[in-house]
Design an enzyme around this catalytic site. Structure first.
Site, PDB file in Angstrom:
ATOM      1  CE  LYS A   9       0.848   1.203   4.556  1.00 44.74           C
ATOM      2  NZ  LYS A   9       1.677   2.353   4.957  1.00 44.74           N
ATOM      3  CB  SER A 100      -0.119  -4.750   7.721  1.00 44.99           C
ATOM      4  OG  SER A 100       0.641  -4.115   8.705  1.00 44.99           O
ATOM      5  CB  SER A 101      -0.146  -6.750   2.813  1.00 47.53           C
ATOM      6  OG  SER A 101      -0.683  -7.415   1.703  1.00 47.53           O
ATOM      7  CG  ASP A 133      -0.760   0.041   8.572  1.00 52.12           C
ATOM      8  OD1 ASP A 133      -1.372   0.912   9.218  1.00 52.12           O
ATOM      9  OD2 ASP A 133       0.381   0.208   8.116  1.00 52.12           O
TER      10      ASP A 133
END
Ligand code: C5P
Length: 275
Positions: A9, A100-101, A133
């Site tokens: 992101k 986080s992804s 996140d």
């Protein structure tokens, strides 16, 4: 076996509102997923195992993928185990949300593999407990995030845009960057107005974590200057750094050890994952 993309992101704007009593910072930020992606392969197995193509990444219980597996099992009460292979492409300590992804992708994939015992909203809530996140990565890819970052408001796909991501060899520690935030440094921009400007096609890019990051790593301020001098229209640090995204036609200095990625915005459909 289920193979899923796990996208990075950027923060198109990021406003820090205040430091909270719990040590976190209240923020308001427009997050967007980009097509710089890890790939994660999931399979139900006799016992858990995690392998990663990047040997510098620990595969023990500190890895957010393993934390997501443990949380999923705990919250669903299932006794299912998983063989997971992580093909890493997103640079670490870059402000691109790779860990986080990976955690969000793991929650999504495990839910699919086990017949969807949880709703999307439950996954979002569990994600918030794993990291600030993580919840965002369960959105459809464009979201205005508040709170610690875990309160997500989907804003629908943004107009397409091409970016150049520039990542210096040195990374930055998120807590160290947040540690340099001083209340008196913060500009009083209205983030809701910033969001409206974006939706109206009059984007204003800013990141309140840039100055704190430049304090931790002063070379970053030089790099930003060089990128702007190289002709890019906009150069902004993503998240807590150390990567920048650049918009427009410019030249990346060839003298430094920089990783560059040419990327576009991506979104997922309401029913499917990123592809
Ligand atoms: O939530 P996450 O584990 O990603 O946060 C890592 C660190 O970043 C926190 O321990 C905190 O120091 C800092 N942080 C913050 N405010 C936020 C998000 C993160 O101060 N909104």
């Amino acid at each position: 076996m289920l193979s899923c993309l796990s996208p990075a992101k950027v923060n198109l704007f990021l406003r820090i509102i205040r430091r909270r009593p719990d040590g976190y910072h209240e923020l308001a930020s427009l997050f967007q997923t980009i097509d710089l992606c890890d790939t994660i392969h999931f399979e139900i197995a006799e016992r858990d195992s995690l392998q990663c193509t990047d040997p510098s990444l620990p595969t023990d219980q500190t890895n957010l993928v393993n934390k997501a597996v443990a949380l999923f099992r705990q919250n669903t009460g299932l006794n299912t185990y998983f063989d997971i292979r992580l093909d890493k492409k997103i640079p670490q300590q870059a402000g691109l949300g790779g860990g986080s992804s990976n955690a969000a992708t793991t929650l999504w994939a495990l839910n699919e593999l086990t017949g969807r015992p949880a709703s999307l909203q439950q996954l979002v809530d569990w994600g918030g407990a794993l990291g600030s996140d993580v919840a965002f990565f369960l959105s459809e890819g464009s979201a205005y995030c508040t709170g610690r970052g875990e309160v997500i408001r989907s804003v629908g796909p943004l107009p397409p845009k091409k970016l150049i991501i520039v990542k210096p060899s040195q990374g930055l520690s998120t807590p160290q960057v947040y540690g340099q935030v001083k209340a008196e440094m913060l500009e009083q921009r209205d983030p809701e107005q910033a969001l409206r400007n974006f939706m109206d096609g009059r984007p204003l890019y800013f990141n309140d974590l840039e100055e704190p990051a430049f304090k931790v790593m002063p070379e970053l301020a030089d790099l930003k200057r060089q990128l702007l001098n190289g002709g890019f229209e906009t150069v902004l640090m993503s998240g807590s750094g150390s990567s920048f995204f650049c918009i427009g036609n410019g030249k990346v200095p060839s003298t430094m050890s920089l990783q560059c990625y040419s990327v576009s915005f991506i979104n997922r459909t309401p029913s499917g994952w990123y592809s």
